[in-house]
Structures are given as C-alpha cells and as structure tokens.
Design a protein around this motif. Structure first.
Motif, PDB file in Angstrom:
ATOM      1  N   GLU A  47      10.723  12.924   3.462  1.00 58.74           N
ATOM      2  CA  GLU A  47      10.684  12.174   4.833  1.00 58.74           C
ATOM      3  C   GLU A  47       9.809  12.533   5.857  1.00 58.74           C
ATOM      4  O   GLU A  47       8.965  11.669   6.646  1.00 58.74           O
ATOM      5  N   PHE A  48       9.549  13.844   6.259  1.00 59.03           N
ATOM      6  CA  PHE A  48       8.717  14.323   6.964  1.00 59.03           C
ATOM      7  C   PHE A  48       7.171  13.585   6.660  1.00 59.03           C
ATOM      8  O   PHE A  48       6.306  13.115   7.420  1.00 59.03           O
ATOM      9  N   TRP A  49       6.765  13.800   5.357  1.00 56.83           N
ATOM     10  CA  TRP A  49       5.392  13.289   4.944  1.00 56.83           C
ATOM     11  C   TRP A  49       5.306  11.732   5.286  1.00 56.83           C
ATOM     12  O   TRP A  49       4.234  11.415   5.957  1.00 56.83           O
ATOM     13  N   LEU A  50       6.299  10.963   4.999  1.00 53.39           N
ATOM     14  CA  LEU A  50       6.014   9.421   4.954  1.00 53.39           C
ATOM     15  C   LEU A  50       6.101   9.206   6.603  1.00 53.39           C
ATOM     16  O   LEU A  50       5.254   8.271   6.816  1.00 53.39           O
ATOM     17  N   ARG A  51       7.052   9.829   7.128  1.00 48.52           N
ATOM     18  CA  ARG A  51       6.829   9.344   8.607  1.00 48.52           C
ATOM     19  C   ARG A  51       5.520   9.814   9.149  1.00 48.52           C
ATOM     20  O   ARG A  51       5.211   9.110  10.326  1.00 48.52           O
ATOM     21  N   SER A  52       5.047  10.698   9.052  1.00 47.40           N
ATOM     22  CA  SER A  52       3.761  11.200   9.714  1.00 47.40           C
ATOM     23  C   SER A  52       2.932  10.205   9.143  1.00 47.40           C
ATOM     24  O   SER A  52       1.882   9.980  10.210  1.00 47.40           O
ATOM     25  N   VAL A  65      11.999   1.295   6.571  1.00 48.86           N
ATOM     26  CA  VAL A  65      11.660   2.545   6.589  1.00 48.86           C
ATOM     27  C   VAL A  65      12.863   3.213   5.599  1.00 48.86           C
ATOM     28  O   VAL A  65      12.387   3.968   4.642  1.00 48.86           O
ATOM     29  N   ALA A  66      13.987   2.681   5.658  1.00 48.33           N
ATOM     30  CA  ALA A  66      14.932   3.192   4.785  1.00 48.33           C
ATOM     31  C   ALA A  66      14.571   2.882   3.218  1.00 48.33           C
ATOM     32  O   ALA A  66      14.946   3.710   2.555  1.00 48.33           O
ATOM     33  N   GLU A  67      13.956   1.848   3.235  1.00 49.04           N
ATOM     34  CA  GLU A  67      13.740   1.521   1.722  1.00 49.04           C
ATOM     35  C   GLU A  67      12.456   2.252   1.278  1.00 49.04           C
ATOM     36  O   GLU A  67      12.461   2.816   0.178  1.00 49.04           O
ATOM     37  N   TYR A  68      11.541   2.417   2.128  1.00 47.04           N
ATOM     38  CA  TYR A  68      10.579   3.347   1.836  1.00 47.04           C
ATOM     39  C   TYR A  68      10.849   4.760   1.479  1.00 47.04           C
ATOM     40  O   TYR A  68      10.219   5.302   0.486  1.00 47.04           O
ATOM     41  N   LEU A  69      11.733   5.335   2.098  1.00 48.42           N
ATOM     42  CA  LEU A  69      12.309   6.574   2.118  1.00 48.42           C
ATOM     43  C   LEU A  69      13.175   6.593   0.728  1.00 48.42           C
ATOM     44  O   LEU A  69      12.949   7.593  -0.220  1.00 48.42           O
ATOM     45  N   ARG A  70      13.936   5.598   0.338  1.00 50.61           N
ATOM     46  CA  ARG A  70      14.647   5.701  -0.714  1.00 50.61           C
ATOM     47  C   ARG A  70      13.815   5.882  -2.054  1.00 50.61           C
ATOM     48  O   ARG A  70      14.118   6.601  -3.004  1.00 50.61           O
ATOM     49  N   GLY A 103       0.858  -1.279   0.084  1.00 53.09           N
ATOM     50  CA  GLY A 103       0.249  -0.019  -0.027  1.00 53.09           C
ATOM     51  C   GLY A 103       0.808   1.261  -0.142  1.00 53.09           C
ATOM     52  O   GLY A 103       1.974   1.386  -0.405  1.00 53.09           O
ATOM     53  N   TYR A 104       0.365   2.372   0.291  1.00 54.72           N
ATOM     54  CA  TYR A 104       0.890   3.619   0.271  1.00 54.72           C
ATOM     55  C   TYR A 104       1.127   4.033   1.810  1.00 54.72           C
ATOM     56  O   TYR A 104       0.627   3.804   2.744  1.00 54.72           O
ATOM     57  N   PRO A 105       2.330   4.791   1.912  1.00 58.91           N
ATOM     58  CA  PRO A 105       3.429   5.079   0.960  1.00 58.91           C
ATOM     59  C   PRO A 105       4.543   4.069   0.880  1.00 58.91           C
ATOM     60  O   PRO A 105       5.700   4.409   0.911  1.00 58.91           O
ATOM     61  N   GLN A 106       4.163   2.865   0.716  1.00 57.54           N
ATOM     62  CA  GLN A 106       5.335   1.905   0.975  1.00 57.54           C
ATOM     63  C   GLN A 106       5.684   1.070  -0.358  1.00 57.54           C
ATOM     64  O   GLN A 106       5.447   1.486  -1.460  1.00 57.54           O
ATOM     65  N   THR A 107       6.384  -0.014  -0.383  1.00 58.48           N
ATOM     66  CA  THR A 107       6.843  -0.806  -1.190  1.00 58.48           C
ATOM     67  C   THR A 107       6.678  -2.342  -0.985  1.00 58.48           C
ATOM     68  O   THR A 107       6.234  -2.588   0.216  1.00 58.48           O
TER      69      THR A 107
END
Length: 294
Positions: A171-176, A193-198, A35-39
């Motif tokens: 990064e702020f948006w994703l972590r939020s 989380v590092a992979e989602y952010l990448r 799902g969003y905002p993942q992989t």
C-alpha cells in the motif's frame, strides 16, 4: 469485479491465459488498456461516457487486476509486450471484434504500441497516453531520466529483491507512485484506490509487474530494435497525449519523438501529471472523442 458504472465484468481465456475486464455500450469497438500499478478501474471517469458511442472493452493486462498472472520465464517472453498485445488481439477477436480502436495509458500504451506494429491489420486508430517509446527512452537515458524513472531500474533487478521490498508494504508503494507521478491528489477516488490496492496486494501481481518491466529492458528492446532496423512504424492514425505538468512532456519533444516511430501522429498536452484519465478527464475525453470521430 469492476467499478465502472453500467459495465458488465467478463473473464475470457485466450491461449491459456484468462483476461478479466468489463464491457458496455454499443457502436464501434474500443479497447482501453491501463498502466502501472493500476487496473481497468482507472477508466472510471471516462469509460461510461465513451460507452454512449462505442462498445467499450476495458481489460486488465496479464499480470494485473483480475487477469491471470503466469510465472515468468528466464527470457521474459511471458511478459513481453508482444505476448501482452497478442492477449488483447485474441480477446477482441473472441468478443467478436476483429478490427478495433485502442487507447492505452502507461504500460497499456506500450502494449498498444506493440499491438500497432504486430497487428497493424487489426488496429483502426490508436491513442497512447503519457509515454514516448520504450526504445527511445532507453536509448537516450541520462541522469534526469534515471532519477524520475528510477522504478524502471529498480523493478528490473533480479527476483526476489524488488518483490520482497514492495511486498513488505504494497500500500505504501502504490500510494507513493500515485503521489509521485500525479499532480492532482484529489483525482484518485476512494473506490478506485481501493480497487488498485485490492489487486496490487496480491504477491503474484507484484511479481508479474516486475516481470513486465524486466521484459521491457530485455526482450522488448530486442523486438523494438528489429522493427527500427526494418523501418517498421505505426501505420494507423495515432493520437499522443501527455500531462502538461508531468515528466514526459518536460523531458521530451513528444510529437517529434513519436514521428520517428509512426507515420500519422497528432496530439497535445492536457492539464496535470501522469494519470490523464483521472487528473484531466474532461480534457482527455474531449481529445479522444475528437480523434475517434475522425
């Protein structure tokens, strides 16, 4: 790239769109959609276990992860769930699996729902995690829904408004979002989380994910309305799971809603919030294994 232990990364081109992901295991084919905002990395806690019994294909949806991010069109057909479902059916066919089971979470669950309608001859069993149908959610929208799911209304605003605002600090948006929808802060591993952010830091991912939501509020609803009027429902056995502490279970009678859209529905809540495979991997895995064994 993949962080799934024991999995091999792949890139397959389907009708001009390259879909990335990871594959492992042997046995009946099982497609996992994030799902969003993942992989596909979101399946890291349960995919290796499932690979002992199934051939697991964990794919990045178009627009996400390392999959292609085609430019959207004015009607949002490019990111319709119909197009995204066709990607995955084509992927599985290309990998040698014309018939398969599928598990989808969040946006991946909405793609799963569309796949079950458009390709009912291909899907043997399906599971959807922490959603009720898009059609129902928009049809019954109220203040409580709009408050909890404000992102549905923000992301659909015309470009480049949400893209620029998210892109200022992705990064702020994703972590939020992880903190807002999850109820188990320790669930998200450093590697995941590092992979989602990448992937999410890529402006093309931000734009594509907005297009995904724009499609959900336009062309997807057109397709959904056509199905409802024609009386088309999900025919294969459908497992529905949701977070016991999340919005979906609090707001909706989840099984009752799904029984308007599918003919063979079962399911229950699991502990935690929205991110079931990471917040409650043991309970989610047990439910999935029991259902898939049936």
């Amino acid at each position: 790239m993949t962080i799934l232990n024991g999995f091999q990364s792949f890139r397959e081109t389907i009708a001009g769109v390259t879909i990335a992901g990871a594959i492992a295991g042997s046995g009946p084919p099982l497609l996992l959609l994030h799902g969003y905002p993942q992989t596909h990395a979101m399946w890291h806690a349960i995919a290796p276990v499932l690979a002992a019994s199934f051939t697991i294909v964990a794919a990045d949806l178009r627009g996400y992860g390392d999959s292609d991010k085609p430019v959207d069109d004015s009607a949002h057909l490019t990111y319709s769930k119909r197009a995204m479902a066709a990607d995955m059916v084509g992927l599985m066919e290309q990998l040698g699996f014309p018939h398969f089971a599928v598990i989808g979470h969040d946006r991946g669950a909405r793609v799963t729902h569309r796949m079950c309608l458009d390709h009912s001859d291909r899907i043997m069993r399906a599971a959807v995690l922490d959603i009720v149908p898009t059609h129902h959610m928009y049809l019954t929208a109220d203040r409580e829904f709009a408050t909890a799911y404000y992102h549905w209304f923000f992301l659909i605003q015309p470009a480049p408004l949400p893209e620029r605002l998210i892109g200022a600090d992705p990064e702020f948006w994703l972590r939020s979002k992880l903190a807002h929808w999850g109820r188990t802060p320790t669930a998200f591993t450093t590697d995941a989380v590092a992979e989602y952010l990448r992937c999410f830091r890529d402006p093309a991912t931000i734009a594509a994910s907005c297009a995904d939501y724009r499609a959900a509020a336009s062309i997807d609803l057109t397709h959904d309305d056509e199905d409802v009027r024609a009386g088309r429902k999900v025919k294969c056995p459908l497992l529905v799971l949701w977070g016991a502490d999340g919005f979906v279970g609090r707001k909706y009678n989840v099984l009752e809603v799904w029984r308007h859209y599918a003919v063979d529905v079962q399911g229950h809540s699991v502990p935690g919030g929205h991110f079931l495979p990471e917040e409650a991997p043991t309970e989610t895995l047990a439910a999935l294994r029991s259902f898939l064994a049936g």
